[in-house]
Motif scaffolding. Structure first.
Motif, PDB file in Angstrom:
ATOM      1  N   ALA A 272     -37.791  11.493  64.793  1.00 27.89           N
ATOM      2  CA  ALA A 272     -39.014  12.057  64.628  1.00 27.89           C
ATOM      3  C   ALA A 272     -39.214  12.865  63.323  1.00 27.89           C
ATOM      4  O   ALA A 272     -39.838  11.866  62.283  1.00 27.89           O
ATOM      5  CB  ALA A 272     -39.445  12.793  65.532  1.00 27.89           C
ATOM      6  N   CYS A 273     -38.485  13.882  63.081  1.00 30.44           N
ATOM      7  CA  CYS A 273     -38.624  14.635  61.910  1.00 30.44           C
ATOM      8  C   CYS A 273     -37.898  13.949  60.686  1.00 30.44           C
ATOM      9  O   CYS A 273     -38.315  14.289  59.534  1.00 30.44           O
ATOM     10  CB  CYS A 273     -38.251  15.941  62.110  1.00 30.44           C
ATOM     11  SG  CYS A 273     -36.482  16.246  62.293  1.00 30.44           S
ATOM     12  N   ARG A 274     -36.821  13.420  60.812  1.00 31.81           N
ATOM     13  CA  ARG A 274     -35.933  12.751  59.810  1.00 31.81           C
ATOM     14  C   ARG A 274     -35.429  13.878  58.849  1.00 31.81           C
ATOM     15  O   ARG A 274     -35.033  13.640  57.560  1.00 31.81           O
ATOM     16  CB  ARG A 274     -36.668  11.694  59.013  1.00 31.81           C
ATOM     17  CG  ARG A 274     -37.113  10.582  59.942  1.00 31.81           C
ATOM     18  CD  ARG A 274     -37.816   9.305  59.308  1.00 31.81           C
ATOM     19  NE  ARG A 274     -38.342   8.424  60.349  1.00 31.81           N
ATOM     20  CZ  ARG A 274     -37.573   7.634  60.968  1.00 31.81           C
ATOM     21  NH1 ARG A 274     -36.312   7.568  60.706  1.00 31.81           N
ATOM     22  NH2 ARG A 274     -37.941   6.814  61.760  1.00 31.81           N
ATOM     23  N   VAL A 277     -34.687  18.732  62.130  1.00 30.11           N
ATOM     24  CA  VAL A 277     -35.115  19.722  62.636  1.00 30.11           C
ATOM     25  C   VAL A 277     -35.379  19.571  64.092  1.00 30.11           C
ATOM     26  O   VAL A 277     -35.111  20.478  65.032  1.00 30.11           O
ATOM     27  CB  VAL A 277     -36.421  19.999  62.104  1.00 30.11           C
ATOM     28  CG1 VAL A 277     -37.414  21.128  62.607  1.00 30.11           C
ATOM     29  CG2 VAL A 277     -36.349  20.098  60.487  1.00 30.11           C
ATOM     30  N   CYS A 278     -35.612  18.182  64.581  1.00 27.16           N
ATOM     31  CA  CYS A 278     -36.137  18.228  66.095  1.00 27.16           C
ATOM     32  C   CYS A 278     -35.103  17.970  66.921  1.00 27.16           C
ATOM     33  O   CYS A 278     -35.220  18.118  68.201  1.00 27.16           O
ATOM     34  CB  CYS A 278     -37.184  17.255  66.065  1.00 27.16           C
ATOM     35  SG  CYS A 278     -36.450  15.554  65.768  1.00 27.16           S
ATOM     36  N   GLY A 279     -33.725  17.289  66.460  1.00 22.29           N
ATOM     37  CA  GLY A 279     -32.769  16.962  67.270  1.00 22.29           C
ATOM     38  C   GLY A 279     -32.753  15.691  68.041  1.00 22.29           C
ATOM     39  O   GLY A 279     -32.134  15.338  68.727  1.00 22.29           O
ATOM     40  N   CYS A 280     -33.949  15.080  67.920  1.00 25.12           N
ATOM     41  CA  CYS A 280     -34.167  13.567  68.854  1.00 25.12           C
ATOM     42  C   CYS A 280     -32.886  12.838  68.263  1.00 25.12           C
ATOM     43  O   CYS A 280     -32.594  11.831  69.149  1.00 25.12           O
ATOM     44  CB  CYS A 280     -35.458  12.891  68.099  1.00 25.12           C
ATOM     45  SG  CYS A 280     -37.127  13.538  68.726  1.00 25.12           S
ATOM     46  N   CYS A 281     -32.460  12.702  67.103  1.00 23.92           N
ATOM     47  CA  CYS A 281     -31.363  11.692  66.578  1.00 23.92           C
ATOM     48  C   CYS A 281     -30.159  12.063  67.177  1.00 23.92           C
ATOM     49  O   CYS A 281     -29.110  11.341  66.292  1.00 23.92           O
ATOM     50  CB  CYS A 281     -31.507  11.288  65.559  1.00 23.92           C
ATOM     51  SG  CYS A 281     -31.248  12.738  64.261  1.00 23.92           S
ATOM     52  N   LYS A 282     -29.824  12.911  67.952  1.00 20.52           N
ATOM     53  CA  LYS A 282     -28.669  13.385  68.420  1.00 20.52           C
ATOM     54  C   LYS A 282     -27.508  12.338  68.625  1.00 20.52           C
ATOM     55  O   LYS A 282     -27.999  11.484  69.588  1.00 20.52           O
ATOM     56  CB  LYS A 282     -28.424  14.471  69.632  1.00 20.52           C
ATOM     57  CG  LYS A 282     -27.075  15.027  69.880  1.00 20.52           C
ATOM     58  CD  LYS A 282     -27.336  15.970  70.821  1.00 20.52           C
ATOM     59  CE  LYS A 282     -27.224  15.549  72.181  1.00 20.52           C
ATOM     60  NZ  LYS A 282     -27.296  16.775  72.985  1.00 20.52           N
ATOM     61  N   ALA A 310     -28.093  12.193  63.459  1.00 18.00           N
ATOM     62  CA  ALA A 310     -27.984  10.778  62.575  1.00 18.00           C
ATOM     63  C   ALA A 310     -28.838  11.149  61.271  1.00 18.00           C
ATOM     64  O   ALA A 310     -28.182  10.557  60.258  1.00 18.00           O
ATOM     65  CB  ALA A 310     -28.305   9.677  63.545  1.00 18.00           C
ATOM     66  N   CYS A 311     -30.004  11.591  61.351  1.00 22.00           N
ATOM     67  CA  CYS A 311     -30.880  11.646  60.168  1.00 22.00           C
ATOM     68  C   CYS A 311     -30.049  12.572  59.017  1.00 22.00           C
ATOM     69  O   CYS A 311     -30.712  12.699  57.734  1.00 22.00           O
ATOM     70  CB  CYS A 311     -32.114  12.208  60.578  1.00 22.00           C
ATOM     71  SG  CYS A 311     -32.105  13.998  60.985  1.00 22.00           S
ATOM     72  N   SER A 312     -29.375  13.471  59.495  1.00 22.22           N
ATOM     73  CA  SER A 312     -28.475  14.461  58.564  1.00 22.22           C
ATOM     74  C   SER A 312     -27.113  13.980  58.383  1.00 22.22           C
ATOM     75  O   SER A 312     -26.486  15.158  57.839  1.00 22.22           O
ATOM     76  CB  SER A 312     -28.733  15.979  58.900  1.00 22.22           C
ATOM     77  OG  SER A 312     -30.198  16.081  59.327  1.00 22.22           O
TER      78      SER A 312
END
Ligand code: FES
Length: 322
Positions: A272-274, A277-282, A310-312
């Motif tokens: 989501a945030c990429r 921040v949001c934690g979606c991509c854990k 994953a985004c980070s």
């Protein structure tokens, strides 16, 4: 209508929708709650008012200037968010948004001289900041360069008439456009270039190019907001990423995040945030070397267990994902 997810607690109603170019629309929203934001920030939007599909969009409006909160969205083939927002959402419908996010703002990077660089739909935070500077810091020296595919792809075409801007068009350059792509020579001609804070938003390869060029020309303050291109082609070389369930292998080009490599290879992952921040991509990494630029939503135990956002996450060797 109930809140779909605590990540997107702000309900906004669509006041009107304007088509900007053949494939870009601006949705004007009003929010009954206070929703303070800064020019250049983005927000998550719950797609189809669902809990599990969130997408980040730049807020293209400007606080204190624009009468509405606006999102400017390019329709992307197969894009879950953009197809819904530009085809199905109608005047009067409700959207759920997160709080504003991000520090790609003039407030976070104050300066007396700016160079604002935009390409394609990356112009959305740039226009937001340009209006903000005109209203709240009119003495600031601002240069804007906006690179487009063709003259008909200029977003906010009417508004740009109010601001000095250098326009590039790769195809069909009409009067007022420089034909082709931006070059080092164009950048080198910008007055006081070294003294400027440079803020750039556009597709990743374009930003890499302008970053490299302006830094080699002496710029020391460079900030970028990556405009995500979900249709990036899968890489055929680079670091090898393996997944165990299902068993498969693909490549991450040097410099790509783990999320970019997964998405371009159609590996199932929420994002989501990429921006960590949001934690979606854990995602859990079973083995391999990597660096991370954010662990914001992860517990110490999760980090110790190999979880990353994953985004980070920037792979530094071949990785195996659990
Ligand atoms: S997409 Fe939000 S933390 Fe990665």
């Amino acid at each position: 209508m109930t809140m779909p997810t605590s990540l997107c607690p702000y309900r906004m109603q669509v006041h009107h929708i304007k088509q900007e170019t053949p494939d870009v629309w601006t949705l004007s929203l009003f929010c009954h709650d206070a929703w303070p934001y800064e020019a250049g920030q983005h927000a998550l939007v719950s797609i189809r008012n669902s809990a599990d599909t969130l997408r980040a969009y730049t807020i293209s409006s400007t606080p204190g200037v624009s009468p509405f909160i606006t999102l400017t969205v390019r329709r992307i083939n197969g894009g879950a968010g953009s197809q819904w927002l530009t085809r199905e959402v109608k005047r009067g419908d409700y959207l759920w948004l997160s709080a504003p996010q991000g520090d790609f703002t003039c407030a976070a990077h104050p300066a007396g001289r700016y160079l604002l660089l935009a390409a394609g739909c990356g112009v959305t935070p740039i226009m937001s900041m340009r209006r903000w500077l005109a209203k709240y810091s009119p003495m600031t020296d601002v240069e804007v360069i906006y690179c487009t595919r063709s003259p008909q792809d200029v977003i906010f075409a009417d508004e740009w008439r109010a601001f000095p801007v250098t326009l590039f068009a790769e195809e069909g350059a009409a009067q007022g456009f420089i034909p082709g792509r931006i070059t080092r020579e164009h950048l080198a001609c910008i007055p006081h270039l070294k003294d400027r804070t440079v803020m750039a938003c556009g597709p990743a390869p374009w930003m890499e190019f302008v970053e490299e060029q302006v830094k080699s020309l002496g710029v020391t303050r460079f900030w970028k907001e990556k405009f995500f291109t979900p249709s990036a082609a899968p890489a055929t070389s680079g670091l090898k990423i393996s997944t165990l369930q299902p068993v498969r292998e693909f490549y991450a080009p040097v410099g790509a995040t783990l999320l970019e490599a997964m998405e371009s290879n159609k590996v199932a992952v929420n994002a989501a945030c990429r921006a960590g921040v949001c934690g979606c991509c854990k995602t859990k990494v079973a083995s391999g070397d990597y660096t991370v630029s954010s662990t914001a939503t992860l517990t110490e135990q999760e980090i110790a267990d190999g979880y990353v956002l994953a985004c980070s996450c920037h792979p530094k060797s071949d990785l195996v994902l659990a």
